[in-house]
Motif scaffolding. Structure first.
Motif, PDB file in Angstrom:
ATOM      1  N   GLY A  74       0.734  -1.245   0.065  1.00 38.46           N
ATOM      2  CA  GLY A  74       0.138   0.096  -0.015  1.00 38.46           C
ATOM      3  C   GLY A  74       0.668   1.462   0.050  1.00 38.46           C
ATOM      4  O   GLY A  74       0.290   2.354  -0.280  1.00 38.46           O
ATOM      5  N   SER A  75       2.130   1.115   0.452  1.00 37.43           N
ATOM      6  CA  SER A  75       2.971   2.399   0.339  1.00 37.43           C
ATOM      7  C   SER A  75       3.577   2.467  -1.153  1.00 37.43           C
ATOM      8  O   SER A  75       4.053   3.650  -1.370  1.00 37.43           O
ATOM      9  N   SER A  78      -1.571   2.213  -5.265  1.00 43.41           N
ATOM     10  CA  SER A  78      -2.951   2.626  -4.870  1.00 43.41           C
ATOM     11  C   SER A  78      -3.997   1.486  -4.928  1.00 43.41           C
ATOM     12  O   SER A  78      -3.389   0.495  -5.379  1.00 43.41           O
ATOM     13  N   LYS A  79      -5.037   1.669  -4.265  1.00 41.66           N
ATOM     14  CA  LYS A  79      -5.894   0.544  -4.368  1.00 41.66           C
ATOM     15  C   LYS A  79      -6.317   0.097  -5.949  1.00 41.66           C
ATOM     16  O   LYS A  79      -6.460  -1.047  -6.345  1.00 41.66           O
ATOM     17  N   ASP A  80      -6.473   1.204  -6.696  1.00 39.36           N
ATOM     18  CA  ASP A  80      -6.760   0.923  -8.383  1.00 39.36           C
ATOM     19  C   ASP A  80      -5.634   0.152  -8.921  1.00 39.36           C
ATOM     20  O   ASP A  80      -5.698  -0.524  -9.743  1.00 39.36           O
ATOM     21  N   GLU A  81      -4.338   0.681  -8.468  1.00 39.16           N
ATOM     22  CA  GLU A  81      -3.164   0.009  -9.418  1.00 39.16           C
ATOM     23  C   GLU A  81      -3.174  -1.357  -8.725  1.00 39.16           C
ATOM     24  O   GLU A  81      -2.570  -2.388  -9.657  1.00 39.16           O
ATOM     25  N   GLU A 108      -8.491  -3.136  -1.823  1.00 35.89           N
ATOM     26  CA  GLU A 108      -8.530  -2.163  -0.742  1.00 35.89           C
ATOM     27  C   GLU A 108      -7.964  -2.655   0.416  1.00 35.89           C
ATOM     28  O   GLU A 108      -7.059  -1.823   1.222  1.00 35.89           O
ATOM     29  N   ALA A 111      -4.123  -2.117   0.013  1.00 35.82           N
ATOM     30  CA  ALA A 111      -3.759  -1.003  -0.128  1.00 35.82           C
ATOM     31  C   ALA A 111      -3.592  -0.224   1.310  1.00 35.82           C
ATOM     32  O   ALA A 111      -2.808   0.647   1.473  1.00 35.82           O
ATOM     33  N   LYS A 114       1.034  -0.647   4.676  1.00 37.48           N
ATOM     34  CA  LYS A 114       2.001   0.384   4.471  1.00 37.48           C
ATOM     35  C   LYS A 114       2.903   0.374   5.521  1.00 37.48           C
ATOM     36  O   LYS A 114       2.931  -0.314   6.648  1.00 37.48           O
TER      37      LYS A 114
END
Length: 114
Positions: A74-75, A78-81, A108, A111, A114
């Motif tokens: 997540g770092s 993104s969620k979409d990626e 999600e 993401a 992190k």
């Protein structure tokens, strides 16, 4: 030459076998409660999905293995990626190993790592 080719073929077959979702489908067939819960539309548990479909390549603790580490993905993404990675399956990862609402929930959840 023949030994190296054999090694490559063996490794490739292990990657595809380890990342398949056939074991998940078999577990639903063997456990009517799991199948009934899936059909009833119960809440999606992304951690359970990751353990079933991703840990064989990414490690049980997401520290990596045949696939890259996801413990802090997540770092980086993104969620979409992350969802695009799940859908497109880069490298040896199969496309759409998780689909629909489950893929969205897993993206999600990852993401947030992190």
């Amino acid at each position: 030459m023949k030994k190296s080719l054999l090694g490559i073929l063996l490794t490739s077959s292990l990657v595809f076998a380890g990342c398949s979702n056939a074991s998940d489908e078999a577990s639903d067939a063997n456990n009517p409660q799991d199948a009934a819960e899936s059909a009833a539309g119960t809440e999606i548990d992304p951690e359970k999905i990751v353990n079933q479909k991703c840990s064989s390549c990414h490690g049980g603790d997401l520290s990596g293995g045949m696939g890259p580490a996801l413990s802090k993905i997540g770092s980086e993404l993104s969620k979409d990626e992350i969802l695009a990675v799940i859908q497109n399956g880069p490298g040896a990862m199969p496309e759409n190993i998780i689909e629909g609402e489950e893929a969205d929930a897993v993206a999600e959840w990852l993401a947030e790592k992190k």
